[in-house]
Structures are given as structure tokens and as C-alpha cells.
Design a protein around this motif. Structure first.
Motif, PDB file in Angstrom:
ATOM      1  N   ARG A  91       1.067  -1.482  -0.092  1.00 50.46           N
ATOM      2  CA  ARG A  91       0.170  -0.153  -0.035  1.00 50.46           C
ATOM      3  C   ARG A  91       0.472   1.238  -0.019  1.00 50.46           C
ATOM      4  O   ARG A  91       2.150   1.348   0.823  1.00 50.46           O
ATOM      5  CB  ARG A  91      -0.973  -0.172   1.271  1.00 50.46           C
ATOM      6  CG  ARG A  91      -1.955  -1.010   1.622  1.00 50.46           C
ATOM      7  CD  ARG A  91      -2.498  -1.037   2.324  1.00 50.46           C
ATOM      8  NE  ARG A  91      -4.456  -1.896   2.705  1.00 50.46           N
ATOM      9  CZ  ARG A  91      -4.834  -1.356   1.704  1.00 50.46           C
ATOM     10  NH1 ARG A  91      -5.517  -0.930   0.962  1.00 50.46           N
ATOM     11  NH2 ARG A  91      -5.799  -2.498   1.872  1.00 50.46           N
ATOM     12  N   LYS A 124      -0.675  -2.480  -4.615  1.00 53.55           N
ATOM     13  CA  LYS A 124      -1.815  -3.018  -5.312  1.00 53.55           C
ATOM     14  C   LYS A 124      -2.261  -1.343  -6.430  1.00 53.55           C
ATOM     15  O   LYS A 124      -2.834  -2.115  -7.429  1.00 53.55           O
ATOM     16  CB  LYS A 124      -2.749  -2.547  -4.660  1.00 53.55           C
ATOM     17  CG  LYS A 124      -2.595  -3.830  -3.561  1.00 53.55           C
ATOM     18  CD  LYS A 124      -3.702  -4.207  -2.986  1.00 53.55           C
ATOM     19  CE  LYS A 124      -3.813  -5.507  -1.588  1.00 53.55           C
ATOM     20  NZ  LYS A 124      -4.380  -5.433  -0.778  1.00 53.55           N
ATOM     21  N   ASN A 125      -1.620  -0.600  -6.142  1.00 54.81           N
ATOM     22  CA  ASN A 125      -2.302   0.715  -6.941  1.00 54.81           C
ATOM     23  C   ASN A 125      -1.258   1.561  -6.813  1.00 54.81           C
ATOM     24  O   ASN A 125      -0.418   1.915  -5.855  1.00 54.81           O
ATOM     25  CB  ASN A 125      -3.786   1.202  -7.058  1.00 54.81           C
ATOM     26  CG  ASN A 125      -3.573   1.555  -5.452  1.00 54.81           C
ATOM     27  OD1 ASN A 125      -3.440   1.829  -4.281  1.00 54.81           O
ATOM     28  ND2 ASN A 125      -5.061   0.717  -5.602  1.00 54.81           N
ATOM     29  N   PHE A 159      -4.396   7.601  -6.105  1.00 54.94           N
ATOM     30  CA  PHE A 159      -5.087   8.709  -6.923  1.00 54.94           C
ATOM     31  C   PHE A 159      -4.500   9.650  -7.235  1.00 54.94           C
ATOM     32  O   PHE A 159      -4.436  10.500  -8.102  1.00 54.94           O
ATOM     33  CB  PHE A 159      -6.200   8.058  -6.887  1.00 54.94           C
ATOM     34  CG  PHE A 159      -7.158   9.124  -7.916  1.00 54.94           C
ATOM     35  CD1 PHE A 159      -7.227   8.274  -8.760  1.00 54.94           C
ATOM     36  CD2 PHE A 159      -7.912   9.796  -7.917  1.00 54.94           C
ATOM     37  CE1 PHE A 159      -8.247   8.925  -9.991  1.00 54.94           C
ATOM     38  CE2 PHE A 159      -8.942  10.659  -8.459  1.00 54.94           C
ATOM     39  CZ  PHE A 159      -8.983  10.065  -9.899  1.00 54.94           C
ATOM     40  N   SER A 170      -3.959  -3.732 -12.093  1.00 52.29           N
ATOM     41  CA  SER A 170      -4.474  -2.789 -11.078  1.00 52.29           C
ATOM     42  C   SER A 170      -3.201  -1.641 -10.970  1.00 52.29           C
ATOM     43  O   SER A 170      -4.195  -0.568 -10.707  1.00 52.29           O
ATOM     44  CB  SER A 170      -4.482  -3.220  -9.225  1.00 52.29           C
ATOM     45  OG  SER A 170      -3.646  -3.674  -9.283  1.00 52.29           O
ATOM     46  N   VAL A 171      -1.924  -1.631 -10.725  1.00 55.48           N
ATOM     47  CA  VAL A 171      -1.120  -0.656 -11.380  1.00 55.48           C
ATOM     48  C   VAL A 171      -1.275   0.071 -12.149  1.00 55.48           C
ATOM     49  O   VAL A 171      -0.969   1.097 -12.373  1.00 55.48           O
ATOM     50  CB  VAL A 171      -0.239  -1.263 -10.489  1.00 55.48           C
ATOM     51  CG1 VAL A 171       1.248   0.316 -10.122  1.00 55.48           C
ATOM     52  CG2 VAL A 171       0.290  -1.607  -9.343  1.00 55.48           C
ATOM     53  N   ASP A 201      -3.600   0.053 -14.651  1.00 52.14           N
ATOM     54  CA  ASP A 201      -4.741   0.776 -14.643  1.00 52.14           C
ATOM     55  C   ASP A 201      -4.985   1.860 -13.517  1.00 52.14           C
ATOM     56  O   ASP A 201      -5.153   2.989 -14.217  1.00 52.14           O
ATOM     57  CB  ASP A 201      -6.166   0.041 -14.324  1.00 52.14           C
ATOM     58  CG  ASP A 201      -5.989  -1.548 -14.514  1.00 52.14           C
ATOM     59  OD1 ASP A 201      -6.204  -1.895 -15.691  1.00 52.14           O
ATOM     60  OD2 ASP A 201      -7.151  -2.998 -14.355  1.00 52.14           O
ATOM     61  N   SER A 202      -4.387   1.802 -12.145  1.00 52.88           N
ATOM     62  CA  SER A 202      -4.547   2.818 -11.260  1.00 52.88           C
ATOM     63  C   SER A 202      -3.469   3.952 -12.414  1.00 52.88           C
ATOM     64  O   SER A 202      -3.812   5.725 -12.211  1.00 52.88           O
ATOM     65  CB  SER A 202      -4.110   3.081 -10.476  1.00 52.88           C
ATOM     66  OG  SER A 202      -2.445   2.292 -10.582  1.00 52.88           O
ATOM     67  N   GLN A 216      -5.744   6.376 -14.392  1.00 51.36           N
ATOM     68  CA  GLN A 216      -6.961   6.934 -13.870  1.00 51.36           C
ATOM     69  C   GLN A 216      -5.816   8.051 -13.785  1.00 51.36           C
ATOM     70  O   GLN A 216      -6.604   9.126 -13.716  1.00 51.36           O
ATOM     71  CB  GLN A 216      -7.122   6.227 -13.021  1.00 51.36           C
ATOM     72  CG  GLN A 216      -8.211   5.402 -12.867  1.00 51.36           C
ATOM     73  CD  GLN A 216      -8.709   4.280 -11.352  1.00 51.36           C
ATOM     74  OE1 GLN A 216      -8.134   4.659 -10.753  1.00 51.36           O
ATOM     75  NE2 GLN A 216      -9.497   3.034 -12.060  1.00 51.36           N
ATOM     76  N   VAL A 217      -4.215   8.006 -13.334  1.00 54.46           N
ATOM     77  CA  VAL A 217      -3.524   9.279 -12.779  1.00 54.46           C
ATOM     78  C   VAL A 217      -4.175  10.562 -14.504  1.00 54.46           C
ATOM     79  O   VAL A 217      -4.213  11.405 -14.513  1.00 54.46           O
ATOM     80  CB  VAL A 217      -2.832   9.306 -12.960  1.00 54.46           C
ATOM     81  CG1 VAL A 217      -2.150  10.289 -13.012  1.00 54.46           C
ATOM     82  CG2 VAL A 217      -2.474   8.206 -11.322  1.00 54.46           C
ATOM     83  N   GLN A 264      -7.077  11.994 -15.057  1.00 50.59           N
ATOM     84  CA  GLN A 264      -7.383  12.947 -14.085  1.00 50.59           C
ATOM     85  C   GLN A 264      -6.074  14.295 -14.703  1.00 50.59           C
ATOM     86  O   GLN A 264      -6.309  15.998 -14.518  1.00 50.59           O
ATOM     87  CB  GLN A 264      -6.662  12.865 -12.351  1.00 50.59           C
ATOM     88  CG  GLN A 264      -6.848  13.776 -11.911  1.00 50.59           C
ATOM     89  CD  GLN A 264      -6.471  13.431 -10.503  1.00 50.59           C
ATOM     90  OE1 GLN A 264      -6.610  12.316  -9.811  1.00 50.59           O
ATOM     91  NE2 GLN A 264      -6.858  14.605  -9.322  1.00 50.59           N
TER      92      GLN A 264
END
Length: 1070
Positions: free
Chosen positions: A993, A1016-1017, A1020, A1039-1040, A1042-1043, A1046-1047, A1050
């Protein structure tokens, strides 16, 4: 113990003599080549130093052969005597050509060695050797002093003939004295010593008169225009100042002349600085004359082998020449002030890339889209068996650029399990290719791969590729030999693997496989040439209307070659955007390409002509590196500095100035970026094959570098570079200004010792050091850069050494004398090093060391408390790469990490932790110097307190954590941490984490995640960082990745569409 040691030494000496005798016998009874001649000379001087005459030589040979009849073979014996005697004379040379002068230098150098190594006490000439040495040194000083000769004059030819005759008499005399100890071989009386000394005096007087005559003649002779380094005066001024301040006792008779020359050169240096800024071509001839007088002065004043008598003679000539140069300069400056000389517009209107960041647009690609799509389809489609594809075409078309586009395409990343890139080139080495591929496709550490032999490398590669779908690009393959050497290591498991060649030759692919898919790369169209040109020159801006027509004309004249377009675009980008200037370039381009068949080479050469004066020697220096070599920037810059090619600027160190020069050359598209550092600076560079060819051609034309038999590169004014292990010493490097020596030399006898005292660069990193351990480096007193294969046993006399590069395979020992070399700044050991036990002993007894000026050490083992004590005497360290162990603190009676807080100037620190027998964590926290800008930690277990302490380093800009575990497998950053951090890399970090706010990394530009398998990621909130430019994800969870996307989303919502996301999807897992 003493008797045993003595016995061992005696045995060693007997074995050495036997070895010498065997070699000597072989040489005497075979036809002698030039290389063997040099070896024979070396053996003779060895035997003389052991007081072995000819009779003793034959006794030893007979003992060695166990053949006493050999002694009575009169015919064979007499024949051998004649051969031996021939080594003490030189055949008539007919004329004073540079080649014959060189041969005479070699012979006199041999006689000097004989005189220096002989045991004169055993002859009736006891105490006379100094006279011979002085007179012979004067002759070799004169012969090496090329400007003093004017070989086209009859008087020069006469002096040369007299020298040749006299040294032959000296050779005969020395042979009689040292090699006719057995009375049978005494001949009628040769000239006595007194006769020889009288003849020397007559000849020396003739030389003095001749030098004075030539000096006056040469002031009116036109100077050949060759490449000039404007900063060579700096180096000579430093040397003169050092001699006057620290070696005044050696120049007592000429100290006033030294002072005068120093002051005059200081004035000329001021002029050079101004002319560099103004770029006035009308001063070119004066600049050349200054360059030449600097070289002449350097040869005389720095060469300790030049006798005082020759000093006095030539210094007076130099002062007269400098006076005339100064008068001409003042007259030209006066004409300039009164308007007689007009300043040309073109040079002054060039853009100065020193002040502005050069436009480096590596990603602009034109005309390859359709080709790339077609080849990608071939790679990911059928068949399933291993298939070879080829991209072929003439040089400069962009084959490598297209291959890079394909290699980095996301569809290729998804299709193949493993990818690798290797450069083959003309002079490929199988081991290097195996290393390059294995580094990319395997999980082995770099050190482990480098320590493998070829057999294990090949085995490891085969096993790594077995059963997986792989894609290998073999760039710049010239013939089928390389493929035949490597093909057995690429398994065919019918899973769709592919190998892609880039080559100039169509047949290479077909020879590798009759089913090879051939892709010929076409020339660019005129439209594509113009598109590429304007995008390179104007970047995202539009071309002004008045430049469109002339711009299209320039693009058309590039004849569809992308490399030519890119290079011409760089010329245009580095000048004012004015129509008259572009017209001049177009005119030069049209006239140049109409005169020759090789149009591309002519276009490239035009780009060289447009270089500023100070960049030309830096560019030509790339010629000393082999084609397709990836050049470490640290090494390149060190060589430039050692050569005196970099200007000294106030408030700026030489490395930074040199980096500006490199970026200027890159900005002009003459040099390519091979690798970047984490801070974006260039880590390694290389040069396109065509540009390398051009570089060598111009370097030879302008007497900067010269190739001899593809083995030896030698420049009369500058550079020697050996590319071959072959024995190329029948022509030994010599000359007035032999400056650096780079390559593979087998034997120090290959060099004329009196001449090579001027060496500033000596790169023998692939040479067996046993020869130099025997003789040391006593003559290379002006060496600035030394690269060797192991730590020399002595560097006595190398007071000017600044850079020492040791290519050791095993851990080296750092001797005390290295720590007391005051000018040494850079110390690099490829295989690591530790301080010698004698250093530890001194430190343990609290003895002091001399404070040194080391700025860079790589890499050092810090394993005990005494290592800290020794490092305290290196307060100027800026960069340190080291290995830690927990050390025993004798005062606190416990283990702790080494403490380097006393290194207040340290900016870059790379530490790998070597866990020793102590298994418990250190009770003391790790701490770092407060000014650290770059920190790399490997194999540490970090607590929260330590991570927080790292975050509070106020200057920290770059942080790399490799194979590191964090307490609790969780990272919670806090307020006020990592305020200046720009680059963060987490490689194999044990973390699941990561909780962070954008306020915790307010200036972060780049984030790299490698094999963080438990993470995990990505937080954000990093999407709120306005400075973020790039995120890379390799070998992490889906998942990393994917995050990361997402960044990016944003960032786009916040108005930043420049954020790049690089994901190696083939290496991701759930």
C-alpha cells in the motif's frame, strides 16, 4: 624466511633470463620483421642492464639448449654476430622525409635506452654515460621539433645526413663496448670517445645555426588551415605556472624567458576568448598561428628530456614569433576598430546554443507510418515457426528509426513475451551481443551477466528463450557471419517468435533464411522531406511565408534521405530565421552536391562547416571511438577535458561546460542520444555510421586523426588510437604533438619514450598491465587521463593525473599514493575497490592523511570504521558510489551503518547494502549528508523513521529504491516531505500500500515502477501534481497499470494532456 625469499627471487631471475634467451635465439635465426626488431631491441637492453655480453649470451643459450656444440658452430655464430651488430646501425635513409626522420628517432631512442641501462662502471668509460645521454637527447629533441626543420631546405638535408652518420658511429661504439667482451670479436680501433664528443659539439653548433635560420623563414610561410581548439592555451598556461612555482630549480637558466612567454601567452589567451565570442573569420590565420606556437612551446618547455642548451635556443625563437603574432594582432584589431575590417553577418547571427536549450526532437518521424504498419502485421501474423524479417536500404534512410518505432509499438509489446535489441555492426563481438540480449530478456542481475563467459551466456540465453514467444532486433548487421555465429541460441518452438534485421544489404536476410521477409525502405518524397524539415526546424510553429520556397528547395536537395534532412534542419535551426541566411545555405548545398557523387556525405559535411570553432575538435574526437560504439558521457567528457578542448569559465566547472558542448552537438543532430539518466541528462551517446565515416574523413583531411593499416590511428598534431590487438609497432607512434593514446598496446617498447612524455590521455584498459608494472609510468608526467585493466603498482611522477579509470574484474586495492595525488579528481573501479590494509593501519593509529581533491569515487567498499576516517580527507567529494556493511563502532560497542555526514559537498550517493554475518537490524538509524540531490539505495530494510528522514532532505531531486523492503509493507508519506523530488523509481520494493497526497510530491516529474509485485495501485492523488510528465509501469499488477491510466485521465481533466504513460503490458500480472 629471508633465504627463502632470496631463493625465489633468484629462480624468478633465472626463468626470466631463460625466457629472454629463447626469444633471442628465435629472433636471431629468423627473418626479422619490424615488430620483432622492436622486441629484439627490448631484449638487448635487458641483457645490457644485466651486464651480459655477446659471449655470455651464447653461453646462456647453450645452457638453455643443453647443446654445447652450438658454441662451436662458427658459421652460425659469425652470422648471428652480424645480425646483432646490424641492430647498432641504421641503413642509409637517402632523404629527410617525415618517415625517415621517424626511423632515425626510433634508432636514437634505442641508443638512449642502451646508454641509460648499461653498467658503465664495468668499462673504462665509467662516468661518461651522461655526456652521451645529453647529446643524444638534443638530437631527438631536434628531430621531434618538426617546425624547426623545414625539410625542403638543402641545409636541413645536410643536418639530417650529419645526424645519421654520427648516430651510426655512436651505435658502432656502443656495440664494441658492450657486446665484444670476447677478444676474438674485437676489430680495429673505432673512433674514441673524445672524437665522438668533438663531433657532437660540431653537429650541435650546426643545428643551432640551422634552427635560427628556419625560425626566421617560417614566420612568413603560410599556415595550413586545420581544426583548432581555442582552449589549448589554458593547458599550457597551467603547465608553465606549475613549473615556475613548483619546479623553479629545473629552469634556473631560463626562468626569465619562461616568465616572458607566460605573460605573452596570457595576453593571447584573452584574444582567443574574445574571438571565440565574436566569430570573426578574418582572424582565422592568426588563431592558427597561435595554435602552432602553443604546440611548439609545449614540446620544448614541458619535455624534461630536452637539454637546457636546446631550451635556451628555442625559447628565444618563440619569444620572437609571439612578438610578431602580437604585432599582427594589434594591427588587425586597430583596423577593425577603424572600420577597415567589416564583420560578416552570418556568424554573428547564429543562435548561441550555450545560452538556450537546443531543440532536440527525437520523436519526429515522417514517412514511415505505412511501412511500420506493414511490418508490424508481418510480425504478429502467421506463420507460427521462427521467422526472420529484414529492413534493408542505403545508409541514412532511417532503418534504425523505423525499427525503434516497431519495437516500441504497443501491439508488439502485447504480442511477445520477451523483446530485445542488439547492435551488430561491422566489427561485432559475439559476447557483447549475447550480453545485450540477455540483459533485456532475463531476470539475471547485470553483474552476474557480465561475469559469465561466452559458453554460459549462450546457455542462459537459450534457456531463457526456450518455450516463449520472443522478438529480437539485430540492428546494423553487415554480413551473414554474425547470424551464423548466433542462430543456434534462438530456439524455434513454433510459437510465433520473430527476428528482425536492419541491414544495408538485401542478400543478408536471404542468406539467413530463404523464407526471409524482405522490406526495402524507400526514399522520402519531396513532400515528406519538406514536412520533416519544417517540423524539425520550427517544432510546433509555422514556417514564415518568406522561407517556404527556399525551405522546399533545401528539402529537395536532400534527395529523400531522412538523415540529410535532419542534419540540414539542425543547421537551419541554429541560425536566425532570415531569408538571406537560408539562401546562403541553399547556395552552399547546391554547389557542394553538384560536385561529387556521394551527395549525402557532401550534405553532412556542410553541417560540419557550420559548426562553431570550439565544437569542431570535440566533434572530430568521436573518430577515436569505433563505429557503433555506445560512448559513456562521463568518459567522453573526461577525455575532452584531459585534451584541453573545454573552455575554463568562471563559476562553472569544466564538466558542466563540456556537457553544454555535447548538448550543442546533439541539438545539431550530429550526435545521437543512446541512454538518458533519471534526471533527463544524457548518460551515453553514439553517432550514425555515415556521420562517423564523415568524421574520420574530415579528421584525416585536417590532420586531426589518421588511420594506418586499420590498426593504428595517429595524428601528428593530436591523437593516437589503436583499434587492434595486432603488433603494429613496426611504425611506432611519435611526433611533436602526440597527445592521447587510446587502444590496445602490447609492449611499452612500442613507444618512443622521449616523445610520448607529452601524452595527456593513455587508454590501455584492455592491455595486460605486466609490462607497465615493470617499468611504471615514469615518463608520462603530463598525463591527465589514464585507463588501465588493473591498479598500477606505482603512479610515481604522474602529478597531473586527473582521471583514473580501472577496468578491474576483481576487487582492487586502493594504495596510499592514490590518496595523495593532488590533482586526481575522478577515481573509477569497474569491479569495485577497497582501501589497502596499510591505509587502514594508519587510520587505526589515528595518523593523518593528506587532504585530496577527489570529486568522484566509484565504487568503494566501506566495511569498517577506518574507511570513514580515510574518507574524511576527501572533503570535496561530489559523487560517491559504494557498498555498505554494518560496521563495528569501537566507541559505542555496537554495530551501525557507516556515517557519511561529514561529506558536506556530496550531491550524488549510490549505496548497495551487503548483509554480513550480523542478522539483526542496526540499532542506529541511517543518515545522509544534507546536500544530497541524488540518492540510490539498494538492498536495504528501511524503517518509517529512515524513509521520513530521506523525505526531509531539502535538496533531494532524485530517489531510487532498488530491492528495498519497507517496514509494514506500507508507505505513508507526510507533510513537508519530498518537496524538491523530481524523479522517483521503485524497483522490486516490498510494498503493498502506498498512501500519498499531491502536497507530498509537489514537483514530481517522473515516476517509474518496476517489479513491485505486491503494490496494488498508484495513489490517485498523484493525478493532482501539475509537474507530472511521465509514469512508467513494468512488471507490476494490472491494477497498478489501471491506476496509472486513471492518473492520466485526471491530468487531462486538469488541462495537462502532456502526461505520458508507458506500460509494458506483456510483463503485467493479476
Amino acid at each position: 624466511m629471508g633465504d627463502m625469499a632470496s631463493s625465489k627471487n633468484s629462480m624468478k631471475e633465472i626463468l626470466e633470463v631463460r625466457s629472454d634467451m629463447g626469444r633471442l635465439e628465435t629472433l636471431i635465426h629468423n627473418t626479422l620483421s619490424g615488430g620483432e626488431t622492436i622486441e629484439f631491441n627490448s631484449i638487448i637492453t635487458k641483457l645490457i642492464s644485466k651486464n651480459e655480453g655477446l659471449y655470455q649470451v651464447y653461453v646462456l643459450i647453450a645452457i638453455f639448449r643443453n647443446d654445447w656444440e652450438f658454441m662451436y658452430d662458427v658459421e652460425r655464430y659469425m652470422y648471428s654476430i652480424e645480425i646483432l651488430r646490424s641492430f647498432f646501425s641504421i641503413p642509409k635513409l637517402q632523404s629527410a622525409t617525415p618517415s625517415n626522420i621517424h626511423k632515425l628517432e626510433v634508432f636514437i631512442d634505442f641508443l638512449l635506452e642502451v646508454v641509460a641501462k648499461s653498467d658503465w662502471s664495468a668499462t673504462y668509460l665509467q662516468g661518461q654515460n651522461q655526456f652521451f645521454q645529453t647529446d643524444l637527447k638534443l638530437l631527438i629533441a631536434y628531430l621531434g621539433d618538426r617546425p624547426s626543420q623545414a625539410i625542403e631546405l638543402e641545409e636541413t638535408k645536410s643536418v639530417f645526413t650529419d645526424i645519421e652518420a654520427l648516430v651510426n658511429e655512436v651505435g658502432s661504439f656502443l656495440y664494441l663496448v658492450f657486446f665484444t667482451g670476447y677478444p676474438v670479436y674485437l676489430v680495429e680501433i673505432d673512433p674514441s670517445l673524445s672524437d665522438l664528443l668533438i663531433k657532437f659539439e660540431i653537429l650541435n653548433t650546426k643545428i643551432e645555426k640551422h634552427c635560427t635560420t628556419v625560425s626566421k623563414i617560417q614566420t612568413d610561410m603560410p599556415t595550413k588551415t586545420v581544426v583548432v581548439s581555442l582552449f589549448i592555451v589554458d593547458s599550457l598556461l597551467d603547465d608553465l605556472k606549475d613549473i615556475m612555482n613548483n619546479k623553479a630549480d629545473t629552469i634556473v637558466e631560463v626562468k626569465d624567458q619562461f616568465k616572458t612567454i607566460y605573460e605573452e601567452l596570457l595576453f593571447l589567451r584573452t584574444f582567443l576568448k574574445d574571438i571565440d565570442l565574436q566569430q570573426h573569420p578574418e582572424f582565422q590565420e592568426l588563431v592558427i598561428r597561435i595554435r602552432d606556437i602553443v604546440y611548439e612551446v609545449e614540446y620544448i618547455v614541458i619535455n624534461s628530456n630536452v637539454p637546457v642548451r636546446y631550451h635556451i635556443l628555442r625559447l628565444s625563437h618563440f619569444m620572437e614569433k609571439i612578438k610578431l603574432i602580437r604585432m599582427a594582432l594589434e594591427e588587425m584589431m586597430q583596423s577593425y576598430d577603424t572600420g577597415v575590417l567589416q564583420v560578416e553577418k552570418y556568424p554573428s547571427e547564429q543562435v548561441s546554443l550555450q545560452a538556450a536549450k537546443p531543440p532536440i526532437l527525437e520523436d519526429i518521424v515522417v514517412g514511415f507510418k505505412d511501412e511500420a504498419t506493414k511490418i508490424i502485421g508481418q510480425l504478429i501474423g502467421p506463420p507460427e515457426h521462427l521467422q526472420i524479417l529484414s529492413i534493408y536500404g542505403m545508409p541514412g534512410l532511417g532503418k534504425t528509426t523505423l525499427a525503434k518505432m516497431i519495437y516500441n509499438n504497443p501491439n508488439i509489446d502485447l504480442r511477445f513475451d520477451k523483446r530485445a535489441w542488439c547492435v551488430v555492426s561491422q566489427t561485432y563481438q559475439r559476447k557483447n551481443i549475447l550480453i545485450d540480449i540477455l540483459r533485456t530478456v532475463s531476470d539475471f542481475s547485470g553483474d552476474r551477466i557480465l561475469n559469465m563467459d561466452e559458453e554460459h551466456l549462450a546457455e542462459a540465453l537459450y534457456k531463457t528463450l526456450k518455450g516463449v514467444r520472443y522478438f529480437i532486433i539485430m540492428d546494423d548487421i553487415w554480413n551473414i557471419d554474425a547470424w551464423d555465429d548466433l542462430k543456434r541460441y534462438f530456439p524455434d518452438d513454433s510459437c510465433g517468435s520473430r527476428i528482425l534485421f536492419t541491414t544495408r544489404l538485401r542478400d543478408v536476410g536471404l542468406q539467413a533464411s530463404p523464407q526471409c521477409v524482405l522490406n526495402e525502405l524507400p526514399l522520402l518524397s519531396e513532400v515528406e522531406c519538406w514536412d520533416l524539415l519544417q517540423r524539425k526546424v520550427f517544432q510546433k510553429e509555422h514556417c514564415p511565408p518568406q522561407l517556404i520556397d527556399i525551405g522546399k528547395q533545401i528539402a529537395t536537395n536532400c534527395h529523400g534521405l531522412p538523415l540529410a534532412v535532419v542534419v540540414m534542419a539542425a543547421v537551419l535551426a541554429n541560425m536566425e530565421k532570415k531569408e538571406n541566411l537560408w539562401q546562403e545555405v541553399a547556395g552552399s548545398l547546391s554547389s557542394q552536391i553538384s560536385d561529387g557523387n556521394n551527395k549525402c556525405m557532401d550534405i553532412l559535411e556542410l553541417s560540419y562547416k557550420h559548426l562553431p570553432v570550439h565544437l569542431k575538435p570535440c566533434f572530430l574526437y568521436f573518430g577515436v571511438f569505433q563505429e557503433d560504439t555506445e560512448i559513456p558521457v562521463t568518459k567522453l567528457i573526461a577525455l575532452w577535458i584531459a585534451e584541453g578542448l573545454i573552455e575554463k569559465q568562471e563559476k562553472k566547472n569544466l564538466e558542466d561546460v563540456a556537457h553544454d558542448y555535447l548538448m550543442d552537438l546533439i541539438g545539431r543532430s550530429l550526435i545521437l542520444i543512446a541512454k538518458r539518466k533519471s534526471d533527463g541528462r544524457v548518460k551515453a551517446c553514439n553517432m550514425h555510421d555515415l556521420l562517423h565515416d564523415m568524421c574520420l574523413r574530415i579528421a584525416e583531411q585536417e590532420n586531426f586523426l589518421k588511420m594506418i593499416q586499420d590498426q593504428l590511428s595517429i595524428c601528428e598534431k593530436h591523437h593516437v588510437n589503436i583499434h587492434s590487438y595486432s603488433n603494429a609497432f613496426c611504425s611506432r607512434p611519435s611526433g611533436l604533438h602526440v597527445r592521447p593514446l587510446l587502444g590496445h598496446s602490447l609492449d611499452p617498447s612500442a613507444f618512443i619514450s622521449c616523445i610520448l612524455e607529452h601524452l595527456r590521455v593513455f587508454d590501455m584498459s584492455t592491455t595486460n598491465m605486466k609490462y607497465y608494472d615493470q617499468i611504471g609510468f615514469p615518463l608520462f608526467v603530463h598525463l591527465r587521463y589514464l585507463a588501465v585493466s588493473c591498479t598500477p603498482s606505482s603512479l610515481a611522477g604522474l602529478d597531473n593525473l586527473e582521471f583514473l579509470w580501472v577496468d578491474n574484474k576483481e576487487v582492487a586495492q586502493i594504495p596510499e599514493f592514490l590518496l595523495s595525488m593532488m590533482k586526481l579528481r575522478y577515481l573509477h573501479f569497474c569491479g569495485g575497490a577497497q582501501f589497502m590494509e596499510s591505509c587502514h593501519m594508519r587510520a587505526s593509529e589515528d595518523e593523518s592523511f593528506q587532504v585530496n581533491n577527489l570529486e568522484n569515487i566509484s565504487f568503494l567498499f566501506i566495511y569498517e570504521e577506518n574507511d570513514e576516517k580515510i574518507l574524511r580527507y576527501s572533503p570535496h567529494l561530489r559523487r560517491l558510489k559504494c557498498v555498505f556493511k554494518l560496521i563495528w563502532d569501537s566507541s559505542k560497542k555496537k554495530h551501525r551503518y557507516p556515517n557519511l555526514n561529514f561529506l558536506n559537498n556530496l550531491e550524488s550517493l549510490s549505496v548497495s547494502f551487503n548483509r554480513n554475518y550480523v542478522t539483526n537490524r542496526s540499532p542506529c538509524l541511517m543518515s545522509f549528508p544534507s546536500n544530497i540531490k541524488k540518492l540510490n539505495l539498494c538492498k536495504f530494510d528501511l524503517s518509517w523513521e529512515e524513509i521520513s528522514m530521506i523525505g526531509r532532505l531539502l535538496s533531494l531531486e532524485i530517489l531510487k529504491l532498488q530491492d528495498v523492503s519497507l517496514e509494514g509493507n506500507q508507505w505513508d508519506t507526510s507533510e513537508g516531505e519530498f518537496l524538491e523530488l523530481k524523479f522517483l523509481e521503485l524497483d522490486r520494493v516490498q510494498i503493498s500500500r502506498w498512501n500519498a497526497s499531491s502536497d507530498h510530491f509537489p514537483k514530481l516529474e517522473r515516476l517509474v515502477l518496476r517489479k513491485c509485485r505486491h503494490l496494488k495501485n498508484i495513489p490517485f492523488s498523484l493525478g493532482e501534481i501539475p509537474t507530472l510528465e511521465m509514469i512508467e509501469v513494468h512488471g507490476c499488477r494490472n491494477s497498478v497499470a489501471d491506476s496509472a491510466m486513471q492518473v492520466q485521465e485526471q491530468q487531462i481533466e486538469s488541462g495537462n494532456d502532456e502526461l505520458k504513460i508507458i506500460i509494458s503490458r506483456s510483463s503485467l500480472f493479476r
